[in-house]
Write a protein that holds these residues in place. Structure first.
Motif, PDB file in Angstrom:
ATOM      1  N   THR A 135       0.853  -1.176   0.000  1.00  0.00           N
ATOM      2  CA  THR A 135       0.000   0.000   0.000  1.00  0.00           C
ATOM      3  C   THR A 135       0.888   1.225   0.000  1.00  0.00           C
ATOM      4  OG1 THR A 135      -1.952   1.010   1.019  1.00  0.00           O
ATOM      5  CG2 THR A 135      -0.211   0.312   2.528  1.00  0.00           C
ATOM      6  N   PHE A 136       0.301   2.411   0.017  1.00  0.00           N
ATOM      7  CA  PHE A 136       1.135   3.617   0.084  1.00  0.00           C
ATOM      8  C   PHE A 136       0.516   4.598   1.063  1.00  0.00           C
ATOM      9  CE2 PHE A 136      -1.477   6.207  -2.925  1.00  0.00           C
ATOM     10  CZ  PHE A 136      -2.203   5.201  -3.545  1.00  0.00           C
ATOM     11  N   GLU A 137       1.413   5.388   1.622  1.00  0.00           N
ATOM     12  CA  GLU A 137       1.086   6.289   2.723  1.00  0.00           C
ATOM     13  C   GLU A 137      -0.112   7.205   2.406  1.00  0.00           C
ATOM     14  OE1 GLU A 137       3.290   5.627   5.347  1.00  0.00           O
ATOM     15  OE2 GLU A 137       1.936   6.851   6.566  1.00  0.00           O
ATOM     16  N   GLN A 164       5.940   0.039  -8.363  1.00  0.00           N
ATOM     17  CA  GLN A 164       7.304   0.138  -7.831  1.00  0.00           C
ATOM     18  C   GLN A 164       8.261  -0.639  -8.750  1.00  0.00           C
ATOM     19  OE1 GLN A 164       9.452   1.690  -5.203  1.00  0.00           O
ATOM     20  NE2 GLN A 164       8.348   0.696  -3.566  1.00  0.00           N
ATOM     21  N   ALA A 186      -0.354   7.638  -6.112  1.00  0.00           N
ATOM     22  CA  ALA A 186       0.226   6.283  -6.114  1.00  0.00           C
ATOM     23  C   ALA A 186       1.555   6.286  -6.869  1.00  0.00           C
ATOM     24  CB  ALA A 186      -0.750   5.306  -6.771  1.00  0.00           C
ATOM     25  N   SER A 216       4.326   7.997  -5.042  1.00  0.00           N
ATOM     26  CA  SER A 216       4.843   7.280  -3.859  1.00  0.00           C
ATOM     27  C   SER A 216       6.005   6.348  -4.217  1.00  0.00           C
ATOM     28  CB  SER A 216       3.726   6.501  -3.162  1.00  0.00           C
ATOM     29  OG  SER A 216       3.399   5.362  -3.905  1.00  0.00           O
ATOM     30  N   VAL A 217       6.041   5.867  -5.475  1.00  0.00           N
ATOM     31  CA  VAL A 217       7.142   4.966  -5.847  1.00  0.00           C
ATOM     32  C   VAL A 217       8.250   5.692  -6.609  1.00  0.00           C
ATOM     33  CG1 VAL A 217       5.630   2.940  -5.911  1.00  0.00           C
ATOM     34  CG2 VAL A 217       6.065   4.190  -8.025  1.00  0.00           C
ATOM     35  N   SER A 223       7.186   7.977  -0.568  1.00  0.00           N
ATOM     36  CA  SER A 223       7.133   7.202   0.690  1.00  0.00           C
ATOM     37  C   SER A 223       7.402   5.712   0.450  1.00  0.00           C
ATOM     38  CB  SER A 223       5.777   7.402   1.370  1.00  0.00           C
ATOM     39  OG  SER A 223       4.747   6.940   0.518  1.00  0.00           O
ATOM     40  N   SER A 224       6.824   5.142  -0.607  1.00  0.00           N
ATOM     41  CA  SER A 224       7.024   3.703  -0.845  1.00  0.00           C
ATOM     42  C   SER A 224       8.444   3.426  -1.353  1.00  0.00           C
ATOM     43  CB  SER A 224       6.011   3.191  -1.864  1.00  0.00           C
ATOM     44  OG  SER A 224       4.715   3.326  -1.355  1.00  0.00           O
TER      45      SER A 224
END
Ligand code: UDX
Length: 471
Positions: free
Chosen positions: A218-220, A246, A445, A448-449, A454-455
């Protein structure tokens, strides 16, 4: 010092295997880390039959597959309600072999990554003194409801008193005012809590927080509030999803080939891509209920009439065995359905789903709300109509509809009028609104990668921690 060596063991189902293979491939890119990936014989055979994993992973000298039996008879369909038998089969038959692999002195693992439901792994890891990371491939929001179960039972929230499923459920911090009884995992609709699946998930909740860390797909920006709840119980959380995105980002950044990959345990019908590419932009509804869900023949016809009456184009995955009671020859299908489908529908037995969702002609996804499907839809900015089948899917569909506002939750309803209405709403009446919201979440999303996201950072930290876990 020993070379870092990760032993990965997924729950042998399409969704979790897909997820863990993605993680394995990400770890493989770090050439210093050795990976051993445990598949059940059933899953392995199907991957070999229908994908190029042998070639894809064959490129990595630091990777190897090993197989174990799952304890189920060969003719067990391993779908629908068989999930409990699968968990129990692994526990009884595969876990002793897993233990041997952990205890070996010959190239012993330095880190274990296993599905959260494999509670047997915790005592084995403790005995071997090897760090254990649980990877729960379902959504943190649904896992959070598992952790809340003991309190919900103690407070008398479960079993439900009375038949009203719209009553709000209290006692789940972070979910106040969101969850109705009907949004809890399907197994909560029981008159008796003393049943195996509830025992399994309560045990899971108690075990996972004792591991060295928890990995989530998941992501933050999507599940930050629930991740904070988890951190209060287990500070070491790696939220590294969406994993398939990712994976693509890492391959691109290393200038490696980034062609569509498949971890499917059914044969994909890629001809649907040509069909999709002939349809107008955002005009097609993709319909699929994943790898385990089933529907009755009556529900099947409600879906079909609903789709046809909505006047929308559709691509429908009818997985073999997923429609209970449907005769093979389809003789009983009314001609009006067949004719309308010829005009604007395409029916296949299994799709290259990630690729399908990324096609410009896809306008929405009628899904069973499995976690992988949900994330894949989010990444591609595709709004959803949710028809959850079981376990975690009830929670996911609530979050899609009520919290993330990425679609409609059809939950517990399966009639042609509702289906037609919801399809029209998502594909027409509120199309722009849903697409804008979906685009917003998709951007988050993807960010995030990306570098510094965050991911991205959590994956870096996970790899660094694995490197340090040398004996
Ligand atoms: C199971 C549970 O049902 C789900 O609730 C849980 O979250 C994970 O384990 P499954 O039913 O397989 O998952 O659903 P999902 O998690 O959505 O995974 C299905 C996977 O199969 C997805 O990655 C999807 O891309 C893939 N798929 C599905 C295909 O490749 N082709 C298809 O036609 C359908």
């Amino acid at each position: 010092m020993a070379v870092p060596h990760v032993l990965i063991f997924p729950l042998p189902l399409q969704g979790p295997v897909n997820c863990m293979l993605k993680l394995a491939e990400l770890l493989c890119l770090d050439k210093e880390i050795q990976i051993t990936f445990i598949n059940t014989e059933y899953i392995h055979q199907r991957l070999m039959n229908y994908t190029d994993v042998e070639v894809r992973f064959g490129k990595y000298p630091n990777f190897k597959f090993v197989t174990v039996p799952d304890g189920l008879p060969e003719d067990n369909p391993r779908i629908g309600d068989q999930i409990r038998l699968i968990i129990e089969g692994v526990e009884e038959v595969s876990s002793p072999l897993f233990k041997e692999m952990v205890m070996t002195t010959n190239s012993a693992p330095t880190c274990l990554i296993v599905d959260g439901i494999f509670t047997f792994a915790l005592p084995i890891a403790k005995e071997a003194k090897i760090p254990l990371l649980y990877f729960d491939t379902i959504s943190p929001c649904s896992l959070w409801t598992y952790l809340a179960l003991p309190k919900l039972i103690e407070d008398g929230e479960i079993p439900f008193k009375g038949n009203d499923l719209d009553v709000l459920v209290n006692g789940m911090p972070g979910m106040e005012g969101v969850m109705r009884r009907r949004d809890l995992p399907s197994f909560c609709r029981t008159p008796d809590v003393d049943i195996p699946i509830i025992k399994h998930v309560i045990k899971e909740g108690k075990h996972i927080v004792q591991a060295q860390g928890l990995i989530f797909n998941t992501f933050e920006a999507l599940e930050g509030p629930i991740l904070s709840q988890f951190r209060a119980l287990c500070p070491n959380i790696y939220a590294i999803g969406p994993l398939h995105t990712q994976m693509k980002a890492k391959l691109s950044s290393q200038r490696l080939p980034n062609t569509p990959t498949s971890n499917s345990i059914w044969k994909e019908d890629v001809s649907c891509i040509d069909w999709l590419d002939k349809q107008p932009n955002k005009s097609v509804l993709f319909v699929s209920i994943g790898s385990l869900a089933t529907m009755s023949k009556a529900q099947f016809f409600e879906f079909w009439y609903g789709l046809v009456n909505s006047d929308t184009r559709f691509l429908w995955v009818q997985r073999p065995g997923s429609i209970i009671g449907l005769e093979d020859d389809n003789n009983n299908v009314p001609m009006e359905l067949v004719e309308s489908t010829k005009e604007r529908g395409c029916i296949i037995s299994w799709a290259p789903q990630e690729e399908v969702l990324a096609r410009p002609s896809i306008g929405a996804f009628l899904t069973h709300s499995g976690w992988n499907s949900t994330l894949e839809s989010i990444v591609e900015g595709v709004p959803m109509i949710c028809w959850p089948y079981f376990v975690d899917q009830q929670v996911n569909s609530r979050y899609v509809g009520e919290v993330w506002k990425l679609g409609l939750d059809m939950k517990d309803v399966c009639d042609r009028i509702t289906i037609e209405r919801m399809v029209r709403e998502v594909m027409d009446v509120k199309k722009i609104e849903f697409l804008e919201r979906a685009k917003y979440m998709s951007d988050l999303a993807i960010a995030s990668v990306g570098e510094g996201g965050s991911s991205y950072q959590d994956l870096d930290r996970l790899i660094e921690d694995i490197r340090l876990m040398r004996i």
